[in-house]
Design an enzyme around this catalytic site. Structure first.
Site, mmCIF file in Angstrom:
data_model
loop_
_atom_site.group_PDB
_atom_site.id
_atom_site.type_symbol
_atom_site.label_atom_id
_atom_site.label_comp_id
_atom_site.label_asym_id
_atom_site.label_seq_id
_atom_site.Cartn_x
_atom_site.Cartn_y
_atom_site.Cartn_z
ATOM 1 N N PRO A 177 -3.634 0.052 18.912
ATOM 2 C CG PRO A 177 -5.486 -1.240 18.364
ATOM 3 C CD PRO A 177 -4.825 -0.564 19.508
ATOM 4 C CE1 TYR B 296 -4.884 3.883 9.179
ATOM 5 C CE2 TYR B 296 -5.409 3.681 11.501
ATOM 6 C CZ TYR B 296 -4.654 3.312 10.415
ATOM 7 O OH TYR B 296 -3.663 2.375 10.553
ATOM 8 C CE LYS C 37 4.493 3.152 13.436
ATOM 9 N NZ LYS C 37 4.288 2.605 12.108
ATOM 10 C CE1 TYR D 279 -0.816 3.835 9.614
ATOM 11 C CE2 TYR D 279 0.049 3.115 7.491
ATOM 12 C CZ TYR D 279 -0.878 3.005 8.518
ATOM 13 O OH TYR D 279 -1.858 2.042 8.448
ATOM 14 C CG HIS E 89 -2.048 -0.916 1.152
ATOM 15 N ND1 HIS E 89 -3.120 -0.861 2.005
ATOM 16 C CD2 HIS E 89 -2.307 -1.925 0.288
ATOM 17 C CE1 HIS E 89 -3.998 -1.803 1.677
ATOM 18 N NE2 HIS E 89 -3.514 -2.465 0.642
HETATM 19 C C1 LIG Z 1 -6.554 -8.591 20.333
HETATM 20 C C2 LIG Z 1 -5.316 -7.905 19.769
HETATM 21 C C3 LIG Z 1 -5.399 -7.214 18.558
HETATM 22 C C4 LIG Z 1 -4.279 -6.566 18.028
HETATM 23 N N1 LIG Z 1 -4.378 -5.864 16.855
HETATM 24 C C5 LIG Z 1 -3.281 -5.230 16.362
HETATM 25 C C6 LIG Z 1 -3.332 -4.492 15.170
HETATM 26 O O1 LIG Z 1 -4.380 -4.394 14.518
HETATM 27 N N2 LIG Z 1 -2.184 -3.886 14.730
HETATM 28 C C7 LIG Z 1 -0.974 -3.988 15.433
HETATM 29 O O2 LIG Z 1 0.064 -3.467 14.995
HETATM 30 N N3 LIG Z 1 -0.914 -4.679 16.558
HETATM 31 C C8 LIG Z 1 -2.025 -5.301 17.034
HETATM 32 N N4 LIG Z 1 -1.929 -5.999 18.167
HETATM 33 C C9 LIG Z 1 -0.637 -6.065 18.790
HETATM 34 C C10 LIG Z 1 0.224 -7.153 18.142
HETATM 35 O O3 LIG Z 1 -0.579 -8.240 17.793
HETATM 36 C C11 LIG Z 1 1.282 -7.497 19.161
HETATM 37 O O4 LIG Z 1 2.081 -6.336 19.344
HETATM 38 C C12 LIG Z 1 2.142 -8.692 18.783
HETATM 39 O O5 LIG Z 1 1.395 -9.883 18.843
HETATM 40 C C13 LIG Z 1 3.341 -8.793 19.726
HETATM 41 O O6 LIG Z 1 3.984 -10.009 19.547
HETATM 42 P P1 LIG Z 1 4.678 -10.751 20.770
HETATM 43 O O7 LIG Z 1 5.278 -11.980 20.194
HETATM 44 O O8 LIG Z 1 5.525 -9.782 21.502
HETATM 45 O O9 LIG Z 1 3.506 -11.105 21.800
HETATM 46 P P2 LIG Z 1 2.281 -12.117 21.633
HETATM 47 O O10 LIG Z 1 1.817 -12.160 20.231
HETATM 48 O O11 LIG Z 1 1.304 -11.755 22.688
HETATM 49 O O12 LIG Z 1 2.912 -13.546 21.956
HETATM 50 C C14 LIG Z 1 3.251 -13.930 23.267
HETATM 51 C C15 LIG Z 1 3.188 -15.438 23.367
HETATM 52 O O13 LIG Z 1 3.600 -15.843 24.674
HETATM 53 C C16 LIG Z 1 2.715 -16.841 25.140
HETATM 54 N N5 LIG Z 1 2.750 -16.841 26.615
HETATM 55 C C17 LIG Z 1 2.147 -15.969 27.460
HETATM 56 N N6 LIG Z 1 2.418 -16.292 28.728
HETATM 57 C C18 LIG Z 1 3.210 -17.381 28.695
HETATM 58 C C19 LIG Z 1 3.810 -18.186 29.712
HETATM 59 N N7 LIG Z 1 3.638 -17.910 31.013
HETATM 60 N N8 LIG Z 1 4.556 -19.242 29.327
HETATM 61 C C20 LIG Z 1 4.743 -19.522 28.011
HETATM 62 N N9 LIG Z 1 4.178 -18.800 26.996
HETATM 63 C C21 LIG Z 1 3.431 -17.742 27.354
HETATM 64 C C22 LIG Z 1 1.379 -16.446 24.562
HETATM 65 O O14 LIG Z 1 0.477 -17.543 24.505
HETATM 66 C C23 LIG Z 1 1.782 -15.973 23.166
HETATM 67 O O15 LIG Z 1 1.801 -17.022 22.237
HETATM 68 C C24 LIG Z 1 -3.046 -6.634 18.718
HETATM 69 C C25 LIG Z 1 -2.965 -7.346 19.921
HETATM 70 C C26 LIG Z 1 -4.078 -7.967 20.466
HETATM 71 C C27 LIG Z 1 -3.975 -8.712 21.786
#
Ligand SMILES: Cc1cc2nc3c(=O)[nH]c(=O)nc-3n(C[C@H](O)[C@H](O)[C@H](O)COP(=O)(O)OP(=O)(O)OC[C@H]3O[C@@H](n4cnc5c(N)ncnc54)[C@H](O)[C@@H]3O)c2cc1C
Length: 389
Positions: free
Chosen positions: A293, A201, A297, A384, A73
């Site tokens: 969100p 948006y 980011k 962005y 995009h």
């Molecule tokens: C509902 C939702 C919608 C979102 N929408 C957007 C969006 O539209 N745009 C955007 O940019 N960002 C969005 N985000 C944010 C983005 O998805 C996150 O920033 C991203 O997933 C971060 O990745 P991560 O691997 O750090 O954490 P996560 O994806 O949260 O992964 C963490 C992992 O650790 C595991 N875990 C947790 N506790 C334990 C434990 N005690 N032991 C072992 N494993 C564990 C979890 O099960 C998970 O698999 C959204 C987040 C959520 C929750």
């Protein structure tokens, strides 16, 4: 008792990507994930990738499907009370963003992990971290009723906002910065060809809406909702009616009422925990910070943290460099705070808080300035598409 170099807690995008990058570098890892592989692979979340994120996924060798299926995009639309303006990202910055769902990124990384033969334990319960401030760390967990213990050089806390890693750092050593917004997002995923070519948006007097997509045949749309709202309060028909009222006349008549594949409500929060290192533990991604969100980011920040952690660990193992590990937290936080600022700004400008008359005038003035000022558009566009990694 077994041993590995780095235990990675969490198989979200941060943990899986770190595992892949370290595997390519010949550094042994064990991934421990609380949920099942099916659950992790089915989670619907982010969808907009910065060019820096695409480059890291390329470097990790997991971008072939992203290259063929990702939607590039060059612009994004901002609507405010009936007026709409396209921010031409490409013309303003020379860069674009790529729409490719986090679910797909996760699948690509899970497939690469399986192909590498590196170990992952899904459904690992009661993960606990020990000896983080000593000469060697240990991680204990239970799997299918059997207790396990692993010793390691380092632990990567990639376990998201509710994980165990951040909580393993003594509270007295952590500084927390937090803002909880007084509204949430109700999101709906549906299989239908999007009538829009780029993300929209839209701020209306009924509240914010975002028209987005995950593929040429799948839309992801959001409406601002109250914090105490529940998914059960919204039928698919009610969602689409409300979305049409907010998204603007041009698209309202083109939005069909299609059944949802998924609907969920997410609260909006800004959060940073400093520092991101405690002895042998390094936090990465949502474990250390959350952004609302609106600026797209969250996933991109998780990827820049992981790149920095990979480079720090590579520096340690290759060159025995202590400074590479010491630099990790300040290096991450510089980029994180800029993304926090941008996400807070986007959120503050686009959501309605009817009781705040002064705030509404500020939003109006800020967005009119954005629409009329080339300099303001460059600033928005460079944030962005993502500040440099
Ligand atoms: C509902 C939702 C919608 C979102 N929408 C957007 C969006 O539209 N745009 C955007 O940019 N960002 C969005 N985000 C944010 C983005 O998805 C996150 O920033 C991203 O997933 C971060 O990745 P991560 O691997 O750090 O954490 P996560 O994806 O949260 O992964 C963490 C992992 O650790 C595991 N875990 C947790 N506790 C334990 C434990 N005690 N032991 C072992 N494993 C564990 C979890 O099960 C998970 O698999 C959204 C987040 C959520 C929750």
């Amino acid at each position: 008792m077994t041993r590995t170099q780095v235990v990675i807690v969490g198989a979200g995008p941060a943990g899986l990507l770190l595992g892949q990058l370290l595997h390519k570098e010949g550094i042994d890892t064990l991934i421990l994930e609380r949920r099942s592989a099916e659950y992790v692979g089915g989670r619907i979340r982010a969808g907009v990738l910065e060019q820096g994120t695409v480059d890291v996924l390329e470097h990790a060798g997991v971008a072939s499907r992203l290259r063929s299926e990702g939607l590039v995009h060059d612009g994004v639309e901002i609507g405010f009370r009936g007026r709409r303006h396209r921010i031409d990202l490409k013309a303003l910055t020379g860069k674009a963003v790529t729409v490719y769902g986090q679910t797909e990124v996760t699948h690509d990384l899970m497939n690469a992990r399986a192909a590498s033969g590196a170990p992952s334990v899904y459904e690992a319960e009661d993960v606990a971290l020990h000896g983080l401030d000593g000469s060697s760390a240990r991680v204990t967990y239970t799997h299918r009723g059997v207790a396990h213990e692993v010793s390691c050089d380092f632990v990567a806390g990639c376990d998201g906002f509710h994980g165990v890693s951040r909580r393993s750092i003594p509270a007295s050593l952590l500084k927390i910065f937090e803002r909880v917004y007084p509204f949430g997002w109700l999101g709906l995923l549906a299989d239908v060809r999007p009538p829009w070519n780029e993300l929209i948006y839209a701020s209306s007097d009924r509240g914010f809406a975002l028209a987005s997509m995950r593929s040429p045949t799948r839309v992801r749309c959001y409406v601002q909702c109250s914090l105490d709202d529940r998914v059960e309060n919204w039928s698919d028909e009610q969602f689409w009616d409300e979305f049409r009222r907010r998204i603007g006349e041009e698209f309202a008549s083109q939005v069909p009422t299609v059944p949802s594949l998924e609907k969920s409500i997410a609260p909006l929060r800004s959060f940073v925990a400093e520092p991101m290192r405690y002895g042998r533990l390094f936090l990465a991604g949502d474990a250390a910070h959350i952004v609302p969100p609106t600026g797209a980011k969250g996933l991109n920040l998780a990827v820049s943290d992981v790149l920095y952690l990979y480079e720090a660990l590579r520096g340690h193992y290759r060159e025995r460099s202590a400074s590479s590990l010491d630099d990790y937290s300040p290096r991450c936080l510089r980029r994180i705070w800029r993304a926090e600022r941008f996400s807070w700004w986007m959120t503050s400008q686009l959501h309605s808080q009817p009781e705040d008359a002064f705030g509404l005038r500020m939003q109006q003035t800020e967005l009119e300035y954005l629409f009329d000022s080339h300099a303001a558009q460059i600033s928005m566009a460079e944030n962005y598409v993502g500040l440099p990694f």
